[in-house]
Write an enzyme that holds these catalytic residues in place. Structure first.
Site, PDB file in Angstrom:
ATOM      1  N   GLU A  16       0.856  -1.199   0.000  1.00 15.43           N
ATOM      2  CA  GLU A  16       0.000   0.000   0.000  1.00 15.43           C
ATOM      3  C   GLU A  16       0.886   1.241   0.000  1.00 15.43           C
ATOM      4  OE1 GLU A  16      -3.266   1.141  -0.268  1.00 15.43           O
ATOM      5  OE2 GLU A  16      -1.995   2.926  -0.125  1.00 15.43           O
ATOM      6  N   LYS A  17       0.779   2.026  -1.071  1.00  8.67           N
ATOM      7  CA  LYS A  17       1.723   3.123  -1.304  1.00  8.67           C
ATOM      8  C   LYS A  17       1.546   4.339  -0.409  1.00  8.67           C
ATOM      9  CE  LYS A  17      -0.985   4.753  -5.253  1.00  8.67           C
ATOM     10  NZ  LYS A  17      -1.740   3.591  -5.712  1.00  8.67           N
ATOM     11  N   HIS A  18       0.490   4.414   0.375  1.00  6.97           N
ATOM     12  CA  HIS A  18       0.262   5.598   1.214  1.00  6.97           C
ATOM     13  C   HIS A  18       0.863   5.503   2.614  1.00  6.97           C
ATOM     14  CE1 HIS A  18      -2.933   6.108  -1.805  1.00  6.97           C
ATOM     15  NE2 HIS A  18      -2.725   7.397  -1.600  1.00  6.97           N
ATOM     16  N   HIS A  46       4.151   6.610  -4.829  1.00  2.22           N
ATOM     17  CA  HIS A  46       2.876   7.331  -4.817  1.00  2.22           C
ATOM     18  C   HIS A  46       2.934   8.397  -5.910  1.00  2.22           C
ATOM     19  CE1 HIS A  46      -0.143  10.257  -3.560  1.00  2.22           C
ATOM     20  NE2 HIS A  46      -0.761   9.220  -3.031  1.00  2.22           N
ATOM     21  N   HIS A  52      -2.533  15.133  -7.410  1.00  4.38           N
ATOM     22  CA  HIS A  52      -2.520  13.999  -6.486  1.00  4.38           C
ATOM     23  C   HIS A  52      -1.138  13.890  -5.860  1.00  4.38           C
ATOM     24  CE1 HIS A  52      -3.221   9.350  -6.017  1.00  4.38           C
ATOM     25  NE2 HIS A  52      -3.174   9.976  -4.840  1.00  4.38           N
ATOM     26  N   CYS A 116      -2.621  12.105   2.160  1.00  4.93           N
ATOM     27  CA  CYS A 116      -2.740  12.233   0.701  1.00  4.93           C
ATOM     28  C   CYS A 116      -3.944  13.121   0.406  1.00  4.93           C
ATOM     29  CB  CYS A 116      -2.932  10.845   0.068  1.00  4.93           C
ATOM     30  SG  CYS A 116      -3.443  10.916  -1.668  1.00  4.93           S
ATOM     31  N   HIS A 119      -6.530  10.450  -0.936  1.00  8.00           N
ATOM     32  CA  HIS A 119      -6.803   9.192  -0.224  1.00  8.00           C
ATOM     33  C   HIS A 119      -6.687   9.276   1.286  1.00  8.00           C
ATOM     34  CE1 HIS A 119      -5.699   7.954  -4.407  1.00  8.00           C
ATOM     35  NE2 HIS A 119      -6.880   7.393  -4.240  1.00  8.00           N
TER      36      HIS A 119
HETATM   37 FE    FE Z   1      -3.035   9.004  -2.954  1.00  7.93          FE
END
Ligand code: FE
Length: 131
Positions: A16-18, A46, A52, A116, A119
């Site tokens: 999970e990139k966050h 990310h 974004h 983010c 997100h």
């Molecule tokens: Fe994001």
């Protein structure tokens, strides 16, 4: 009504990139400066565009015998490619990666949060023990 504690997301940072990844040095001594590195997107990048991006990372330390965490630092990433020419035209972007030093006599937990703009809130922890 939602509570903010319900909005912090967590997951495996390798998938999970966050998720903020916290790296502590191998050798740690009580009372000596300790360098902490926190980044978002270590395994999976990310996006970093005008539309974004990771806006903020906050780092806290919770001593194991403490009641509340101490805030070590707050970092904002303000440059996301925009210029007077429009979105993603400047070619200048801040990456969500920081290093900060602090010292403590106490073991405990280093905590990080990231935000983010699309997100939301993410969090992670790392245990601080002295060698
Ligand atoms: Fe994001």
């Amino acid at each position: 009504m939602k509570k903010i504690s319900e909005l912090y997301q967590r997951d495996d940072w390798k998938k999970e990139k966050h998720v903020p990844v916290i790296e502590l040095p191998e050798k740690k001594k009580a009372g000596e400066p300790l360098k902490v590195k926190v980044m978002v997107g270590k395994e999976i990048s990310h996006p970093n565009t005008t539309e974004h991006y990771i806006q903020r990372i906050d780092i806290y330390f919770m001593p194991e015998d403490g009641k509340f965490p101490y805030r070590i630092g707050s970092f904002t990433f303000d440059t996301h490619g925009a210029s007077t020419e429009g979105p993603d035209t400047s070619t200048i972007y801040t990456d969500p990666c920081i290093e900060v030093c602090f010292k403590t006599d106490k073991p405990g937990t280093v905590m990080a949060t990231s935000y983010c703009n699309i997100h939301g809130l993410w969090t992670n922890e790392a245990e601080l023990k002295f060698s």
